[in-house]
Design a protein around this motif. Sequence first.
Motif, PDB file in Angstrom:
ATOM      1  N   GLU A  79       0.855  -1.203   0.000  1.00 48.47           N
ATOM      2  CA  GLU A  79       0.000   0.000   0.000  1.00 48.47           C
ATOM      3  C   GLU A  79       0.884   1.243   0.000  1.00 48.47           C
ATOM      4  O   GLU A  79       0.625   2.203  -0.726  1.00 48.47           O
ATOM      5  CB  GLU A  79      -0.910   0.009   1.229  1.00 48.47           C
ATOM      6  N   GLY A  80       1.943   1.213   0.808  1.00 49.49           N
ATOM      7  CA  GLY A  80       2.846   2.368   0.876  1.00 49.49           C
ATOM      8  C   GLY A  80       3.528   2.632  -0.449  1.00 49.49           C
ATOM      9  O   GLY A  80       3.745   3.789  -0.829  1.00 49.49           O
ATOM     10  N   GLU A 130      -2.807   6.111  -0.269  1.00 49.97           N
ATOM     11  CA  GLU A 130      -2.097   4.853  -0.043  1.00 49.97           C
ATOM     12  C   GLU A 130      -1.034   4.974   1.047  1.00 49.97           C
ATOM     13  O   GLU A 130      -0.908   4.106   1.907  1.00 49.97           O
ATOM     14  CB  GLU A 130      -1.434   4.349  -1.332  1.00 49.97           C
ATOM     15  N   ALA A 131      -0.252   6.034   0.959  1.00 48.60           N
ATOM     16  CA  ALA A 131       0.946   6.091   1.815  1.00 48.60           C
ATOM     17  C   ALA A 131       0.813   7.053   2.983  1.00 48.60           C
ATOM     18  O   ALA A 131       1.704   7.125   3.828  1.00 48.60           O
ATOM     19  CB  ALA A 131       2.148   6.481   0.957  1.00 48.60           C
ATOM     20  N   GLY A 132      -0.292   7.797   3.043  1.00 49.84           N
ATOM     21  CA  GLY A 132      -0.427   8.803   4.081  1.00 49.84           C
ATOM     22  C   GLY A 132       0.166  10.119   3.599  1.00 49.84           C
ATOM     23  O   GLY A 132       0.851  10.175   2.579  1.00 49.84           O
ATOM     24  N   HIS A 133      -0.136  11.168   4.339  1.00 49.11           N
ATOM     25  CA  HIS A 133       0.346  12.491   3.932  1.00 49.11           C
ATOM     26  C   HIS A 133       0.581  13.326   5.181  1.00 49.11           C
ATOM     27  O   HIS A 133      -0.298  13.433   6.026  1.00 49.11           O
ATOM     28  CB  HIS A 133      -0.689  13.162   3.031  1.00 49.11           C
ATOM     29  N   ARG A 134       1.777  13.889   5.246  1.00 46.15           N
ATOM     30  CA  ARG A 134       2.164  14.681   6.422  1.00 46.15           C
ATOM     31  C   ARG A 134       1.862  13.905   7.699  1.00 46.15           C
ATOM     32  O   ARG A 134       2.306  12.775   7.840  1.00 46.15           O
ATOM     33  CB  ARG A 134       1.463  16.039   6.397  1.00 46.15           C
ATOM     34  N   HIS A 142      -3.204   4.149   3.984  1.00 43.20           N
ATOM     35  CA  HIS A 142      -3.502   2.714   4.038  1.00 43.20           C
ATOM     36  C   HIS A 142      -2.367   1.910   4.638  1.00 43.20           C
ATOM     37  O   HIS A 142      -2.586   0.898   5.290  1.00 43.20           O
ATOM     38  CB  HIS A 142      -3.866   2.209   2.642  1.00 43.20           C
ATOM     39  N   LYS A 143      -1.144   2.337   4.391  1.00 41.25           N
ATOM     40  CA  LYS A 143      -0.002   1.624   4.984  1.00 41.25           C
ATOM     41  C   LYS A 143      -0.188   1.543   6.506  1.00 41.25           C
ATOM     42  O   LYS A 143      -0.170   0.466   7.093  1.00 41.25           O
ATOM     43  CB  LYS A 143       1.296   2.366   4.655  1.00 41.25           C
ATOM     44  N   GLU A 169      -1.328  -1.675   9.168  1.00 39.48           N
ATOM     45  CA  GLU A 169      -0.527  -2.014  10.354  1.00 39.48           C
ATOM     46  C   GLU A 169      -1.411  -1.976  11.595  1.00 39.48           C
ATOM     47  O   GLU A 169      -1.313  -2.843  12.473  1.00 39.48           O
ATOM     48  CB  GLU A 169       0.641  -1.025  10.498  1.00 39.48           C
ATOM     49  N   ALA A 170      -2.295  -0.974  11.652  1.00 39.47           N
ATOM     50  CA  ALA A 170      -3.189  -0.857  12.807  1.00 39.47           C
ATOM     51  C   ALA A 170      -4.130  -2.060  12.880  1.00 39.47           C
ATOM     52  O   ALA A 170      -4.344  -2.631  13.957  1.00 39.47           O
ATOM     53  CB  ALA A 170      -3.990   0.443  12.717  1.00 39.47           C
ATOM     54  N   ALA A 171      -4.688  -2.469  11.720  1.00 43.27           N
ATOM     55  CA  ALA A 171      -5.610  -3.618  11.718  1.00 43.27           C
ATOM     56  C   ALA A 171      -4.875  -4.874  12.205  1.00 43.27           C
ATOM     57  O   ALA A 171      -5.396  -5.641  13.020  1.00 43.27           O
ATOM     58  CB  ALA A 171      -6.171  -3.832  10.311  1.00 43.27           C
TER      59      ALA A 171
END
Length: 349
Positions: free
Chosen positions: A104-105, A146-150, A155-156, A160-162
């Motif tokens: 995802e990242g 997908e990778a997050g922002h700031r 989703h990455k 990991e959280a799930a």
Amino acid sequence: MDRLTYSQEELLSSVAYDQPLIANGVRCHGGFVAGQYRSPRAALRGPAIAAWQAQLRARGVPLIEIASELVPPHYPSAAQGALLLREGVREPLVRTLTTIAIIEGFGAMIRDQRVPDLARCVVEPLEGTACAHLAAGLFEAHARDEAGHRSEGGHKQMWEAARDLALETPPVPNDVLMRLMTGRRGAARQRLFPQLDDAFEELLAVMVNVLVIEVFAADTFRWAEALLGDAEVSVRPREAAEVVGYIRSDESPHVEYLRTALSELRARTLRGEAGGELPGSAVVDGLLTRTLRVLTSQRPRLQREETHADIAAAIAGHRDAAGLLRRFEALDEPWTPPDLDASPPRLVQ
Ligand SMILES: [Fe+2]
Ligand SMILES: [Fe+2]
């Protein structure tokens, strides 16, 4: 007709949330409005995609659809995964979930995808289409999802959280990334339409590939929601499955903008580099069939072989290794890849 042209800023804008999404203590994108999860960057991206699709419908142009019978089932199945977890064999599933998070990242790479001057590559105009917005918001929104922002996870971090919610922050095998990197060095992509501009064919091939991967991921979501939501093997089943459900709903705009843009190009005439023209349908369908051939047969077979080897190795340490392996194999659901020659890319009006 709804508006067809949007600024990048508009395509990246989110609705106002009552509460942000905090997944296992990590601030992630998206949030809640009146108790309902709402995806990030969806305030105008959703209406924009709907307007571009409505425009296609109004012109009688069909939308590409990837038939659900083409989607390879996840291996191991949720029932096989639950058996392994009940028996204390956790590492293969921790590896799988961690691999999904890393992949995802990697989705952030879509923002680096070069978009050549489409006016040079396509005969008919593209104003007011999804294609015209790829490099002006759609790829960037996708990368951030997908990778997050700031400071917000994407989703990455949500995968990991799930994983950590369901399996109590398990130890992660330390070679996950390494194995992924060494396994990913595929051969350079063959040109299928060398008449086209190199960068243009590359763009189309990447979009087709990402579209199929996004559609096929639907089965991974179903699998993860079932497995991580199973109270018998998951420590926090409701929360873990909810996080996977949020990711799943965020994926829908990815599938929709990609199939819209490819359907727009499918209905146009593509210009060869040295003059000459090609129907977009021949190019898009050709690339789609090639990708589906690999992703419905070769890739699931290799993935299955590799995962099976991991599972067999992990089971070997179980007190009743032979018995557990037998029970695991008994739950196997064989799947035969569909005959692609008999089912060309499906179109919907
Ligand atoms: Fe994703
Ligand atoms: Fe996605």
